[in-house]
Motif scaffolding. Structure first.
Motif, PDB file in Angstrom:
ATOM      1  N   ASP A  49       0.818  -1.213   0.000  1.00 32.98           N
ATOM      2  CA  ASP A  49       0.000   0.000   0.000  1.00 32.98           C
ATOM      3  C   ASP A  49       0.854   1.265   0.000  1.00 32.98           C
ATOM      4  O   ASP A  49       0.724   2.117  -0.872  1.00 32.98           O
ATOM      5  N   VAL A  50       1.753   1.377   0.974  1.00 34.65           N
ATOM      6  CA  VAL A  50       2.507   2.617   1.140  1.00 34.65           C
ATOM      7  C   VAL A  50       3.647   2.737   0.139  1.00 34.65           C
ATOM      8  O   VAL A  50       3.845   3.814  -0.463  1.00 34.65           O
ATOM      9  N   LEU A  51       4.422   1.678  -0.052  1.00 38.45           N
ATOM     10  CA  LEU A  51       5.590   1.741  -0.935  1.00 38.45           C
ATOM     11  C   LEU A  51       5.249   2.208  -2.346  1.00 38.45           C
ATOM     12  O   LEU A  51       5.937   3.094  -2.882  1.00 38.45           O
ATOM     13  N   PRO A  52       4.214   1.647  -3.000  1.00 37.26           N
ATOM     14  CA  PRO A  52       3.896   2.121  -4.355  1.00 37.26           C
ATOM     15  C   PRO A  52       3.558   3.605  -4.398  1.00 37.26           C
ATOM     16  O   PRO A  52       3.921   4.308  -5.354  1.00 37.26           O
ATOM     17  N   ARG A  53       2.900   4.126  -3.357  1.00 39.34           N
ATOM     18  CA  ARG A  53       2.541   5.546  -3.337  1.00 39.34           C
ATOM     19  C   ARG A  53       3.774   6.429  -3.128  1.00 39.34           C
ATOM     20  O   ARG A  53       3.892   7.505  -3.713  1.00 39.34           O
ATOM     21  N   LEU A  54       4.697   5.954  -2.295  1.00 36.53           N
ATOM     22  CA  LEU A  54       5.939   6.696  -2.107  1.00 36.53           C
ATOM     23  C   LEU A  54       6.727   6.770  -3.408  1.00 36.53           C
ATOM     24  O   LEU A  54       7.263   7.822  -3.775  1.00 36.53           O
ATOM     25  N   GLN A  55       6.806   5.639  -4.099  1.00 34.89           N
ATOM     26  CA  GLN A  55       7.549   5.598  -5.354  1.00 34.89           C
ATOM     27  C   GLN A  55       6.886   6.460  -6.421  1.00 34.89           C
ATOM     28  O   GLN A  55       7.560   7.148  -7.199  1.00 34.89           O
TER      29      GLN A  55
END
Length: 296
Positions: A49-55
């Motif tokens: 959830d979080v990692l793709p949005r950060l990237q």
């Protein structure tokens, strides 16, 4: 696995600072891709959830955090930890029988994202290595280490921890050269001539009966041949040496250009596919140990 070779000289007690010279027979254990114990993967919520949005937002995420989201490694962590323990016990038993003088690591000492000089890094080193290899012959035989691709995920801090801090923490842990003291990754690839010259000069100056090149990635394998290692392999061929490596999570024996290539990379997590499921892919594969159920 263990490797036996003949050397000249008298039998001596060895430490991590003394080469394990033997009488007519020298036996060492080769073990790689083993350090799973103590690794805690990143939470699924962060990874999915979080990692793709950060990237997507262009926010830099540390390499070790991304690596700890590897879905395959997250799936196999439980079995890999148990198999590292089983394999370490088995290697200890075999080396007690064969009187192993030393252990030779072929890299990927700490999954999934290496270790660095932090409290968590110290705890990993203690759990995955110091406490893991502590009984019987492990208590006094030195280890000769090299780095794998997982070990350098933290960059220079990870390299510094394994080459500078860890040898002070446990005297059995030893790096023989200072090649890894340079600013790592890019500089390493930009200065390959240093490694080539080092190997050429060392092999040429050695009077040893057996000469080994210890490295992580394979030049000959049943998976991916690392052809960029060619300049190093040419030196080994010239001096009739033997190559020992890991990376592929299985065991294999390859023979090419009159040179033996020994693969020992399943001390934690064996993958039969890395050895083509036991089917020789070409004329240079003499033996493939491809078993998903056990270590080596």
């Amino acid at each position: 696995m263990s490797v036996t070779g003949g050397l000249d000289g008298a039998t001596t007690n060895v430490t991590s600072r003394t080469a394990p010279t033997g009488a007519e027979v020298l036996t060492v254990a080769v073990i790689g891709d083993y350090g799973w114990t103590g690794w805690i993967p990143s939470p699924d919520k962060f990874c999915f959830d979080v990692l793709p949005r950060l990237q997507a937002a262009g926010i830099t995420v540390p390499n070790e955090v991304v690596n700890d989201c590897d879905p395959g490694d997250k799936q196999y962590i439980t079995n890999a930890t148990a198999l590292q323990m089983d394999t370490s016990a088995y290697v200890g038993q075999i080396c007690a029988m064969k009187n192993c003088s030393a252990f030779l690591s072929v890299g990927d000492n700490f999954y999934d994202s290496g270790v660095d000089f932090t409290t968590s890094g110290l705890l990993r080193f203690q759990a995955a290595w110091v406490d893991m290899y502590t009984q019987g012959v492990f208590k006094y035989a030195p280890w000769y280490q090299c780095l794998g691709n997982h070990d350098i995920v933290p960059g220079q801090p990870g390299v510094d921890f394994q080459t500078k801090v860890a040898p002070m923490y446990d005297d059995r842990w030893y790096f023989n050269t200072s090649l890894y003291y340079n600013p790592y990754t890019k500089a390493c690839h930009n200065d390959t001539q240093t490694q080539i010259d080092f190997l050429s000069n060392t092999f040429a100056a050695s009077n040893a009966t057996w000469k080994f090149l210890q490295m992580h990635h394979p030049y000959r394998s049943a998976a991916t041949n690392e052809t960029d290692l060619g300049p190093l392999i040419e030196i080994v061929i010239q001096h009739q040496g033997i190559v020992m490596n890991g990376h592929d999570h299985c065991m294999g024996h390859f023979f090419s250009n009159n040179t033996n290539f020994i693969l020992s990379g399943a001390a934690g997590y064996p993958q039969a596919g890395d050895c083509n499921n036991g089917t020789a892919p070409g004329p240079y594969a003499l033996y493939l140990g491809a078993n998903n159920l056990t270590g080596e």
